[in-house]
Design a protein around this motif. Structure first.
Motif, short mmCIF file in Angstrom:
data_model
loop_
_atom_site.label_atom_id
_atom_site.label_comp_id
_atom_site.label_asym_id
_atom_site.label_seq_id
_atom_site.Cartn_x
_atom_site.Cartn_y
_atom_site.Cartn_z
N MET A 1 0.85 -1.20 0.00
CA MET A 1 0.00 0.00 0.00
C MET A 1 0.88 1.25 0.00
N GLN A 2 0.63 2.15 -0.86
CA GLN A 2 1.44 3.35 -1.01
C GLN A 2 1.00 4.44 -0.03
N SER A 3 1.98 5.16 0.51
CA SER A 3 1.67 6.25 1.43
C SER A 3 2.38 7.51 0.98
N ASN A 4 2.01 8.63 1.60
CA ASN A 4 2.58 9.91 1.20
C ASN A 4 3.99 10.13 1.72
N GLY A 5 4.36 9.52 2.80
CA GLY A 5 5.70 9.72 3.37
C GLY A 5 6.32 8.40 3.75
N MET A 6 7.47 8.49 4.42
CA MET A 6 8.11 7.28 4.88
C MET A 6 7.21 6.63 5.94
N ASN A 7 7.03 5.33 5.86
CA ASN A 7 6.13 4.62 6.76
C ASN A 7 6.83 4.36 8.09
N LEU A 8 6.49 5.16 9.10
CA LEU A 8 7.14 5.01 10.40
C LEU A 8 6.39 4.05 11.31
N ASN A 9 5.17 3.75 10.98
CA ASN A 9 4.36 2.86 11.81
C ASN A 9 4.45 1.43 11.29
N ILE A 10 5.66 0.87 11.36
CA ILE A 10 5.87 -0.48 10.84
C ILE A 10 6.23 -1.40 11.99
N PRO A 11 5.87 -2.68 11.90
CA PRO A 11 6.21 -3.63 12.96
C PRO A 11 7.72 -3.73 13.16
N TRP A 12 8.10 -4.33 14.29
CA TRP A 12 9.49 -4.25 14.76
C TRP A 12 10.46 -4.91 13.81
N PHE A 13 10.11 -6.03 13.15
CA PHE A 13 11.09 -6.70 12.30
C PHE A 13 11.41 -5.87 11.07
N GLY A 14 10.40 -5.19 10.54
CA GLY A 14 10.66 -4.30 9.41
C GLY A 14 11.58 -3.16 9.81
N PHE A 15 11.31 -2.58 10.99
CA PHE A 15 12.19 -1.51 11.48
C PHE A 15 13.61 -2.03 11.71
N LEU A 16 13.72 -3.24 12.27
CA LEU A 16 15.03 -3.84 12.53
C LEU A 16 15.80 -4.05 11.23
N THR A 17 15.11 -4.46 10.18
CA THR A 17 15.76 -4.68 8.89
C THR A 17 16.27 -3.36 8.31
N ILE A 18 15.47 -2.31 8.43
CA ILE A 18 15.92 -1.00 7.95
C ILE A 18 17.12 -0.52 8.76
N LEU A 19 17.07 -0.71 10.09
CA LEU A 19 18.18 -0.30 10.94
C LEU A 19 19.46 -1.06 10.57
N ALA A 20 19.33 -2.36 10.34
CA ALA A 20 20.50 -3.16 9.95
C ALA A 20 21.09 -2.66 8.64
N SER A 21 20.22 -2.33 7.68
CA SER A 21 20.70 -1.85 6.38
C SER A 21 21.44 -0.53 6.52
N VAL A 22 20.95 0.36 7.38
CA VAL A 22 21.60 1.65 7.59
C VAL A 22 22.96 1.47 8.25
N LEU A 23 23.03 0.62 9.28
CA LEU A 23 24.29 0.38 9.97
C LEU A 23 25.31 -0.29 9.04
N ILE A 24 24.86 -1.24 8.26
CA ILE A 24 25.76 -1.92 7.33
C ILE A 24 26.28 -0.95 6.27
N SER A 25 25.50 0.05 5.95
CA SER A 25 25.90 1.02 4.93
C SER A 25 26.75 2.16 5.46
N SER A 26 26.85 2.27 6.79
CA SER A 26 27.50 3.47 7.32
C SER A 26 28.51 3.23 8.43
N TRP A 27 28.42 2.11 9.15
CA TRP A 27 29.20 1.94 10.37
C TRP A 27 30.60 1.43 10.10
N SER A 28 31.57 2.08 10.65
CA SER A 28 32.95 1.59 10.68
C SER A 28 33.52 1.87 12.07
N TRP A 29 34.56 1.12 12.45
CA TRP A 29 35.11 1.25 13.80
C TRP A 29 36.56 0.80 13.77
#
Length: 556
Positions: A1-29
């Motif tokens: 289903m299409q929405s007007n903005g980024m879908n922030l009301n998503i269940p936890w696993f979807g949010f976790l997947t997005i978080l993992a993708s962001v960390l994998i794309s940006s994190w170094s140590w």
């Protein structure tokens, strides 16, 4: 289903997947030697463990279809090959990660995509690419003097970025077109697409450029007869690359002429991989059953034709080559002819399913075909699938393609074997235990080496006694910092069985043996070294020295 903005009301696993993708794309140590890859591996391993735990809690059954049987057979062959590996620990690590990746792919296919739909895939790519784009721009504004090949972007090595762009660019185009109007997703997607095109042109990654062009060409030919009027819209990336290369060429001379050099090498068909591929094929012919999963690095110097015009690149006294830069050759050389053929069958089946999706499905399926062809093509010239970012996004791509294929043509199939995976908790415990100790060992090894603290390195060996790099670093510390040649030789005696064809290790062991008057042992080490590196001047000089001293001792 299409929405007007980024879908922030998503269940936890979807949010976790997005978080993992962001960390994998940006994190170094920089607490790790591989400061870009190891943190990303940590994120991926945690995500796999979380996904498998979720699958156990939800009692996800495993349905084994054609791809599943091929993956299971490859797993058995990888296990068999590990029995003859010189470094069995590396085989275990590779096999565990393979199993975790396959099961995560299946979890996404079975339980995730049908709940979240394509919107989750778009959000993953848009969010991760947008964060990457901001970091990329910031590095070019503030830290351009620090940018180099091994720290080109937040992905580290320059080619690692191209491995991810194989997936990002086609999915970004699909995400933008899917919106149909101006909204948060389309704006962020367009911004990321432009920055990623610029980053690709700056990197000059040939495999990505050629892969994307090939993918769009195949898609264009596939649907030309079906959608004549819309066929040319599927050359968006090609047009963007052409337009970008024209603009980029105007400033390329100020940036070292990297793009022009890469374009010329494409015209000359100069990949820099020919000798490596030939030598790896010789390796396959000599070892038809393989050398052991993930053990290419330790055996290839024997076949690298060192010191000749046909030598494999990045193999020598001070260089390390971890893969054949061809994923098919990696499996052929490590798991034998059977493993290589099965792995190629898996890739072929994935490409075929993606083509079927593109022909029978919608616009999203067509852009995923571009991503699939580009990814598979690029994997034949680089370490794609072997870096954390490329593996993560490949898992997402493969699982979504299988999901769409099931929706389009396999919904009513009932001939799949169903397995209730009751031993999943044991796998999770083993997986978490192995990779926790592995990452901690990497941390202590690097900390001990840079600080000169051998206690940290000894702690690393307790966690992972098979870390060849840490053992070699420990030898360097003992020989050059602590001047303890006995401990240095002891480290090499543990290192060489794990890395039997390491030129520097064999030379160093011979030098220390000569210093300790073990001339016969030194001659034996050098004779072995000269069997695969016959014109190494340093080895010949040391051997002559050892032989003279040995003869003198015999005369006395």
């Amino acid at each position: 289903m299409q929405s007007n903005g980024m879908n922030l009301n998503i269940p936890w696993f979807g949010f976790l997947t997005i978080l993992a993708s962001v960390l994998i794309s940006s994190w170094s140590w920089d607490a790790f030697y591989y400061k870009f890859d190891v943190p990303k591996w940590i994120v991926l391993d945690l995500f796999i463990c979380t996904g498998l735990t979720y699958a156990f809690i939800k009692k996800v059954d495993i349905e084994i279809g054609r791809v599943g049987w091929l993956c299971a057979t490859l797993f058995v062959l990888m296990l068999a090959s590990s029995l003859q590996a010189v470094n069995p620990y590396e085989s275990v690590v590779f096999i565990l990660r393979y199993v975790g990746s396959v099961l995560l792919c299946y979890l996404l296919l079975k339980s995730i995509w049908h709940r979240y739909g394509v919107t989750l895939l778009f959000d993953i790519v848009i969010c991760s690419s947008a964060i990457f784009s901001l970091l990329y721009i910031e590095s070019r504004i503030n830290d351009y003097d620090l940018v180099h090949v091994t720290a080109f972007s937040s992905f580290g090595f320059v080619n690692n970025l191209g491995q991810v762009l194989n997936v990002w660019l086609p999915v970004l185009v699909a995400a933008i077109l899917y919106q149909g109007k101006l909204n948060t997703r389309s704006i962020c997607g367009a911004f990321s697409f432009i920055v990623c095109i610029c980053a690709l042109l700056e990197s000059g990654t040939r495999g990505t450029i050629l892969g994307l062009l090939l993918g769009e060409t195949v898609l264009f030919m596939l649907i030309l007869g079906k959608l004549k009027r819309k066929a040319f819209t599927y050359l968006t990336i090609t047009a963007s690359l052409l337009a970008g290369s024209i603009a980029y060429s105007q400033v390329d001379s100020y940036l070292g002429g990297r793009l022009n050099d890469k374009l010329q090498s494409i015209k000359d068909l100069d990949t820099g991989r020919e000798e490596l591929f030939v030598n790896t094929f010789d390796m396959v012919l000599d070892k038809p059953l393989g050398v052991g999963a993930n053990n290419f690095e330790y055996i290839h110097p024997k076949y690298a034709k060192l010191g000749t015009a046909d030598a494999s690149p990045m193999v020598g006294s001070g260089l390390i080559l971890k893969t054949p830069h061809n994923i098919a050759l990696k499996f052929f050389s490590e798991t034998g002819w059977a493993g290589g053929l099965i792995f190629c069958a898996i890739l072929t089946l994935m490409v075929f399913k993606s083509m079927v999706n593109a022909y029978k499905g919608n616009q999203i399926d067509r852009w995923l075909l571009v991503a699939m062809i580009s990814t598979v093509f690029h994997s034949m010239f680089t370490a794609l699938f072997l870096t954390p970012a490329s593996l993560f996004f490949a898992i997402l791509l493969f699982s979504f393609v299988l999901y769409r294929n099931k929706e389009l043509i396999e919904e009513n199939r009932t001939d799949k074997k169903v397995i209730r995976f009751q031993y999943l908790p044991a796998l999770i415990v083993v997986y978490a235990g192995v990779f926790t100790s592995n990452h901690l060992a990497s941390y202590y090894a690097h900390l001990g080496y840079v600080s000169g603290n051998q206690l940290y390195m000894q702690r690393s060996f307790k966690l992972n006694p098979y870390d060849s790099k840490a053992l070699y670093d420990y030898y360097i510390l003992q020989r050059y910092l602590y001047k303890d040649h006995e401990q240095a030789l002891g480290a090499l005696e543990k290192f060489i069985p794990l890395y039997p064809y390491h030129t520097s290790g064999l030379l160093a062991a011979a030098e220390l043996m000569i210093q300790r008057h073990n001339y016969a042992g030194a001659v034996s080490q050098l004779d072995f070294l000269l069997t695969f590196y016959p014109n190494l001047a340093r080895a010949h000089k040391l051997k002559m020295d050892a032989q003279k001293k040995l003869e003198s001792r015999l005369v006395l």
